[in-house]
Write a protein that holds these residues in place. Sequence first.
Motif, PDB file in Angstrom:
ATOM      1  N   TYR A 134     -44.687  33.032 -60.059  1.00 31.36           N
ATOM      2  CA  TYR A 134     -45.535  34.140 -60.487  1.00 31.36           C
ATOM      3  C   TYR A 134     -45.948  35.036 -59.323  1.00 31.36           C
ATOM      4  O   TYR A 134     -46.119  36.224 -59.478  1.00 31.36           O
ATOM      5  N   GLY A 135     -46.146  34.470 -58.151  1.00 27.95           N
ATOM      6  CA  GLY A 135     -46.585  35.267 -57.012  1.00 27.95           C
ATOM      7  C   GLY A 135     -45.451  35.782 -56.152  1.00 27.95           C
ATOM      8  O   GLY A 135     -45.683  36.427 -55.134  1.00 27.95           O
ATOM      9  N   HIS A 136     -44.209  35.506 -56.546  1.00 26.36           N
ATOM     10  CA  HIS A 136     -43.028  35.921 -55.780  1.00 26.36           C
ATOM     11  C   HIS A 136     -43.046  35.356 -54.357  1.00 26.36           C
ATOM     12  O   HIS A 136     -42.731  36.046 -53.398  1.00 26.36           O
ATOM     13  N   PHE A 137     -43.418  34.080 -54.265  1.00 24.35           N
ATOM     14  CA  PHE A 137     -43.469  33.406 -52.971  1.00 24.35           C
ATOM     15  C   PHE A 137     -42.318  32.434 -52.768  1.00 24.35           C
ATOM     16  O   PHE A 137     -42.207  31.819 -51.716  1.00 24.35           O
ATOM     17  N   THR A 140     -40.434  30.911 -49.392  1.00 19.27           N
ATOM     18  CA  THR A 140     -41.274  31.026 -48.196  1.00 19.27           C
ATOM     19  C   THR A 140     -42.028  29.721 -47.960  1.00 19.27           C
ATOM     20  O   THR A 140     -42.278  28.951 -48.878  1.00 19.27           O
ATOM     21  N   ARG A 141     -42.363  29.471 -46.703  1.00 18.62           N
ATOM     22  CA  ARG A 141     -43.121  28.288 -46.290  1.00 18.62           C
ATOM     23  C   ARG A 141     -42.549  27.023 -46.943  1.00 18.62           C
ATOM     24  O   ARG A 141     -41.360  26.792 -46.899  1.00 18.62           O
ATOM     25  N   ASP A 142     -43.421  26.196 -47.578  1.00 17.94           N
ATOM     26  CA  ASP A 142     -42.935  24.956 -48.204  1.00 17.94           C
ATOM     27  C   ASP A 142     -42.386  25.180 -49.608  1.00 17.94           C
ATOM     28  O   ASP A 142     -41.792  24.278 -50.195  1.00 17.94           O
ATOM     29  N   PHE A 143     -42.619  26.384 -50.169  1.00 18.73           N
ATOM     30  CA  PHE A 143     -42.189  26.667 -51.539  1.00 18.73           C
ATOM     31  C   PHE A 143     -40.717  27.091 -51.541  1.00 18.73           C
ATOM     32  O   PHE A 143     -40.371  28.229 -51.822  1.00 18.73           O
ATOM     33  N   LYS A 144     -39.860  26.137 -51.188  1.00 12.93           N
ATOM     34  CA  LYS A 144     -38.423  26.415 -51.083  1.00 12.93           C
ATOM     35  C   LYS A 144     -37.679  25.081 -51.104  1.00 12.93           C
ATOM     36  O   LYS A 144     -38.281  24.011 -51.056  1.00 12.93           O
ATOM     37  N   LYS A 145     -36.338  25.168 -51.149  1.00 13.74           N
ATOM     38  CA  LYS A 145     -35.527  23.955 -51.076  1.00 13.74           C
ATOM     39  C   LYS A 145     -35.724  23.329 -49.709  1.00 13.74           C
ATOM     40  O   LYS A 145     -35.944  24.039 -48.732  1.00 13.74           O
TER      41      LYS A 145
END
Length: 198
Positions: A134-137, A140-145
Amino acid sequence: GGDPSLALDVVEQMSEAMISWCDERGVAYSAMILTNCNLIDEEAAAMLARCRVESAFITIDGLEATHNMRRRAANGSNSFERNVEAAKLFRAHGIQVLANMNADRVNWPEFEELRAYLAREAGVMLSFGRLCDYGHFYGTRDFKKPYFDLFDHEEFCRLKHEEFASRPFDAATLRALLAPAPRFCNGQRDAYYVIDRL
């Protein structure tokens, strides 16, 4: 935004005022709470029950290690354990617990084991929804593979159908699943109000 358990004194004050107003006019009153459970203890659960909170919505995003990685408690405590203990406290005080898992490709393989664990240990049924960016994050950072891997829409719909078809169901459940435009939030209801303070 924010967790109402951060201001339980305000929740109690507002609840008492609304309950009194409703009781004087013969109006039925009940409430629900959405919480991460980190501040829910015996005293909090008892107070919420007195405030006619009938249901609590909690999120458990995988088995213990996965959930704790995704939903870190600010004080470093075991967020998974707190959710399970809070669910037991809520139920002991007559508050129904609704649990949901935000599913992606990484935590989805844990769903069945988590569902069985919550039913066995806390008497809680687990549902799931698609984890969205929802936030288009995402990325980035830990929000990724490899920690997260989002389903695409078609893949998630297929998974939801397969999971649904694998269980007994009734016409009402099927009707709800086939609704063309489910609400993103209860705040979209026609008779829904947000009260800042009394």
